[in-house]
Design a protein around this motif. Structure first.
Motif, PDB file in Angstrom:
ATOM      1  N   CYS A 125       0.819  -1.218   0.000  1.00  0.00           N
ATOM      2  CA  CYS A 125       0.000   0.000   0.000  1.00  0.00           C
ATOM      3  C   CYS A 125       0.848   1.261   0.000  1.00  0.00           C
ATOM      4  O   CYS A 125       0.440   2.295  -0.538  1.00  0.00           O
ATOM      5  N   GLY A 126       2.006   1.186   0.601  1.00  0.00           N
ATOM      6  CA  GLY A 126       2.884   2.352   0.640  1.00  0.00           C
ATOM      7  C   GLY A 126       3.526   2.655  -0.690  1.00  0.00           C
ATOM      8  O   GLY A 126       3.898   3.797  -0.967  1.00  0.00           O
ATOM      9  N   ASP A 127       3.644   1.634  -1.543  1.00  0.00           N
ATOM     10  CA  ASP A 127       4.360   1.803  -2.804  1.00  0.00           C
ATOM     11  C   ASP A 127       3.483   1.856  -4.046  1.00  0.00           C
ATOM     12  O   ASP A 127       3.947   2.256  -5.103  1.00  0.00           O
ATOM     13  N   ASP A 128       2.237   1.443  -3.951  1.00  0.00           N
ATOM     14  CA  ASP A 128       1.406   1.326  -5.154  1.00  0.00           C
ATOM     15  C   ASP A 128       0.012   1.885  -4.887  1.00  0.00           C
ATOM     16  O   ASP A 128      -0.756   1.314  -4.113  1.00  0.00           O
ATOM     17  N   THR A 129      -0.319   2.981  -5.536  1.00  0.00           N
ATOM     18  CA  THR A 129      -1.613   3.634  -5.307  1.00  0.00           C
ATOM     19  C   THR A 129      -2.782   2.767  -5.778  1.00  0.00           C
ATOM     20  O   THR A 129      -3.864   2.822  -5.189  1.00  0.00           O
ATOM     21  N   GLN A 130      -2.587   1.955  -6.808  1.00  0.00           N
ATOM     22  CA  GLN A 130      -3.675   1.080  -7.277  1.00  0.00           C
ATOM     23  C   GLN A 130      -3.971  -0.011  -6.260  1.00  0.00           C
ATOM     24  O   GLN A 130      -5.136  -0.325  -6.003  1.00  0.00           O
ATOM     25  N   ILE A 131      -2.933  -0.576  -5.690  1.00  0.00           N
ATOM     26  CA  ILE A 131      -3.151  -1.589  -4.650  1.00  0.00           C
ATOM     27  C   ILE A 131      -3.813  -0.949  -3.439  1.00  0.00           C
ATOM     28  O   ILE A 131      -4.747  -1.504  -2.859  1.00  0.00           O
TER      29      ILE A 131
END
Length: 101
Positions: free
Chosen positions: A24-30
């Motif tokens: 969640c910290g690295d991927d806005t889609q996730i």
């Protein structure tokens, strides 16, 4: 899923949240998919259980695994609202509601 199971160990939940926080910290889609799922409901339930366990621990202090789980949940919550636009206040409110025990 693993976070919804009552039989899942604290250590397994801690590791699951650790992975989730990284994603969640690295991927806005996730992050968006997680926020659309029922994860916050499970997170809130686990948070209540872990806090109760920590509060009811012996005089020696709370179990290290429980405290590690609580820290990891806090980190997960922070990553769920990371870089959220001010126009998306409802996302932050949903996360705060999940964290309220």
């Amino acid at each position: 899923h693993i976070l919804a199971e009552n039989t899942t160990t604290i250590s397994a939940k801690k590791h699951a949240f650790w992975v989730l926080a990284n994603l969640c910290g690295d991927d806005t889609q996730i992050r968006a998919r997680v926020l659309q799922s029922d994860l916050l409901q499970h997170l809130s339930s686990i948070l209540v259980t872990a806090t109760t366990t920590s509060t009811n621990a012996s005089n020696d202090g709370a179990d290290d695994d429980t405290l590690a789980l609580l820290r990891t949940i806090a980190w997960t919550l922070s990553n769920l609202v990371r870089n959220v636009a001010r126009s998306e206040k409802e996302i932050v409110q949903r996360v705060l509601d999940a964290a309220t025990i």
